[in-house]
Design a protein around this motif. Structure first.
Motif, PDB file in Angstrom:
ATOM      1  N   LYS A  22       0.848  -1.189   0.000  1.00 24.72           N
ATOM      2  CA  LYS A  22       0.000   0.000   0.000  1.00 24.72           C
ATOM      3  C   LYS A  22       0.886   1.242   0.000  1.00 24.72           C
ATOM      4  O   LYS A  22       1.774   1.394   0.844  1.00 24.72           O
ATOM      5  N   HIS A  23       0.650   2.113  -0.979  1.00 22.01           N
ATOM      6  CA  HIS A  23       1.393   3.365  -1.015  1.00 22.01           C
ATOM      7  C   HIS A  23       0.425   4.524  -1.248  1.00 22.01           C
ATOM      8  O   HIS A  23      -0.699   4.341  -1.708  1.00 22.01           O
ATOM      9  N   TYR A  24       0.865   5.717  -0.905  1.00 18.83           N
ATOM     10  CA  TYR A  24       0.088   6.939  -1.104  1.00 18.83           C
ATOM     11  C   TYR A  24       0.949   7.928  -1.895  1.00 18.83           C
ATOM     12  O   TYR A  24       2.171   8.000  -1.710  1.00 18.83           O
ATOM     13  N   GLU A  25       0.298   8.667  -2.756  1.00 19.70           N
ATOM     14  CA  GLU A  25       0.974   9.730  -3.487  1.00 19.70           C
ATOM     15  C   GLU A  25       0.798  11.040  -2.726  1.00 19.70           C
ATOM     16  O   GLU A  25      -0.323  11.447  -2.431  1.00 19.70           O
ATOM     17  N   THR A  26       1.894  11.673  -2.380  1.00 23.27           N
ATOM     18  CA  THR A  26       1.849  12.935  -1.647  1.00 23.27           C
ATOM     19  C   THR A  26       2.596  14.012  -2.437  1.00 23.27           C
ATOM     20  O   THR A  26       3.215  13.728  -3.469  1.00 23.27           O
ATOM     21  N   GLU A  48       5.498   4.667   0.735  1.00 25.36           N
ATOM     22  CA  GLU A  48       5.144   3.259   0.890  1.00 25.36           C
ATOM     23  C   GLU A  48       4.890   2.956   2.357  1.00 25.36           C
ATOM     24  O   GLU A  48       5.771   3.161   3.193  1.00 25.36           O
ATOM     25  N   VAL A  49       3.700   2.472   2.654  1.00 28.17           N
ATOM     26  CA  VAL A  49       3.341   2.173   4.039  1.00 28.17           C
ATOM     27  C   VAL A  49       3.419   0.676   4.302  1.00 28.17           C
ATOM     28  O   VAL A  49       3.935   0.243   5.343  1.00 28.17           O
ATOM     29  N   CYS A  89      -6.775  -2.144   4.947  1.00 26.91           N
ATOM     30  CA  CYS A  89      -6.681  -2.938   3.722  1.00 26.91           C
ATOM     31  C   CYS A  89      -7.341  -4.308   3.885  1.00 26.91           C
ATOM     32  O   CYS A  89      -8.032  -4.782   2.978  1.00 26.91           O
ATOM     33  N   SER A 144      -2.625  -1.324  -2.866  1.00 26.74           N
ATOM     34  CA  SER A 144      -1.989  -0.938  -4.128  1.00 26.74           C
ATOM     35  C   SER A 144      -1.695  -2.167  -4.974  1.00 26.74           C
ATOM     36  O   SER A 144      -1.784  -2.132  -6.203  1.00 26.74           O
ATOM     37  N   THR A 194      -3.025   0.968   8.630  1.00 30.33           N
ATOM     38  CA  THR A 194      -3.180   0.797   7.183  1.00 30.33           C
ATOM     39  C   THR A 194      -3.455  -0.664   6.843  1.00 30.33           C
ATOM     40  O   THR A 194      -4.300  -0.967   5.983  1.00 30.33           O
ATOM     41  N   ARG A 233       5.889   9.533  -3.568  1.00 29.83           N
ATOM     42  CA  ARG A 233       5.217   8.306  -3.126  1.00 29.83           C
ATOM     43  C   ARG A 233       5.717   7.883  -1.744  1.00 29.83           C
ATOM     44  O   ARG A 233       6.922   7.888  -1.471  1.00 29.83           O
ATOM     45  N   GLU A 241      -9.890   0.365   2.585  1.00 25.02           N
ATOM     46  CA  GLU A 241      -8.986   0.933   1.599  1.00 25.02           C
ATOM     47  C   GLU A 241      -8.541  -0.183   0.659  1.00 25.02           C
ATOM     48  O   GLU A 241      -8.351  -1.325   1.084  1.00 25.02           O
TER      49      GLU A 241
END
Length: 344
Positions: free
Chosen positions: A9-13, A19-20, A50, A58, A46, A17, A55
């Protein structure tokens, strides 16, 4: 059985990017409880989101009895999510609904007919010991009672996996014990697979079969609870039953860290070292607790009048794993003494 395979799982900030979760693999058998522990920021929340599919991962798979829920969407996802029941930290009850109405909410959303819904709600409230509180409101309940209502609601759609996300955080000891005993009975009676996400090691020791240590978005250590506690090199085991070993006490030759490997260890094993083998034993510290599969414990002892090799062999025959600490500690003492002598 629940299988989690290479979950990312990753988020774009704005900074790029983040990675969590970085490739989580986890299996939870039906009728067992797996605890996921780790420091703040390790990725526990997180992972919980998931697994419950609040959520979308990814990449990777979440398999419930062989079916990959992570690739589903729309109505098909809604239907399959019934296999996962979630217990939240604050119980997440609706204040203006009664206890019975809160438990009935998933059934009502599914369109279950009224009399079937009433029967199921009564069954669930009886199961969690709150049948007499059906017409009460959440504000009239204790924290532990609200959490049990949350468990009843999570069970409404007959899930195969129960996800407990910090469900005992903030509860008093008595309420925590009641919630854990309820989860333990659900695991046994209903054959549920339970994932327990928590930072409370007391909770893990009390109920878990297996433990996964999450660190930096990866599983750093994973195994059976008893095996981790018995492993002298396990960081997770040392956190589950921490010891504060001292130097070898005056009059003793060496120290041993002793971990309970067998489920049923003779509680008189310390005195037996003296009466049967002529050893002098100093209890330096430790923790021994009842577990649903037997006794769980780690103890630090000082010994004299017996060779280390003999003591280790004797203890192994009694279902105890002993690891010597004396060489490391005595070397440390010698090094310090040498430094002091040179300094003088």
């Amino acid at each position: 059985m629940i299988e989690i395979r290479q979950l990312h799982k990753h988020y774009e900030t704005a900074q790029g990017r983040v990675e969590v979760l970085k490739g989580i693999d986890l299996d939870v058998q039906s009728g067992t409880i797996t605890a996921v522990v780790g420091p703040s920021g390790a990725g526990k929340s997180t992972l919980s989101h998931c697994i419950s599919l609040l959520e979308k991962p990814s990449s990777g798979q979440i398999l419930v009895e062989g079916k990959d829920l992570s690739v589903l969407s729309g109505k098909e996802l809604c239907a399959e999510r019934r296999a996962i029941g979630t217990i939240f930290q604050n119980s997440a009850l609706l204040r203006r609904m009664t206890v019975a109405e809160n438990v009935a909410l998933p059934l009502r959303n599914l369109g279950v007919v009224h009399h079937e819904m009433e029967n199921r709600v009564a069954e669930l409230l009886n199961r969690v010991g709150l049948a007499d509180w059906a017409n009460s409101y959440p504000g009239e309940l204790s924290g532990g009672q609200r959490q049990r209502v949350g468990i009843a609601r999570a069970l409404a759609l007959r899930p195969r996996l129960l996800l407990s996300d910090e469900a005992t955080s903030g509860l008093d000891p008595e309420s925590t014990t009641q919630v854990l005993e309820l989860l333990d009975s659900l695991r046994t009676d209903l054959g549920l697979a339970i994932i327990l996400i928590t930072h409370e090691m007391d909770v893990v020791r009390h109920i878990a079969d297996r433990v996964a240590q999450l660190d930096g978005g990866r599983i750093a250590e994973y195994g059976e609870l008893r095996g981790l506690v018995a492993d002298p090199g396990s960081v997770t085991g040392s956190k589950l039953l921490p010891l504060r070993p001292d130097l070898v006490p005056a009059g003793y030759d060496f120290t041993l860290t002793v971990a309970y490997q067998a489920a049923n260890v003779d509680p008189a094993w310390i005195s037996r070292l003296g009466t049967e083998h002529g050893a002098r034993v100093a209890l330096l510290g430790g923790s021994v607790e009842a577990h649903h599969e037997g006794t769980l414990g780690r103890v630090e002892i000082g010994l004299a009048g017996i060779a280390a090799e003999q003591a280790i062999a004797v203890l192994a025959g009694w279902g105890l794993r002993a690891t010597p600490r004396s060489q490391q500690l005595l070397s440390s003492v010698a090094d310090r003494a040498e430094r002091i002598e040179v300094a003088v």
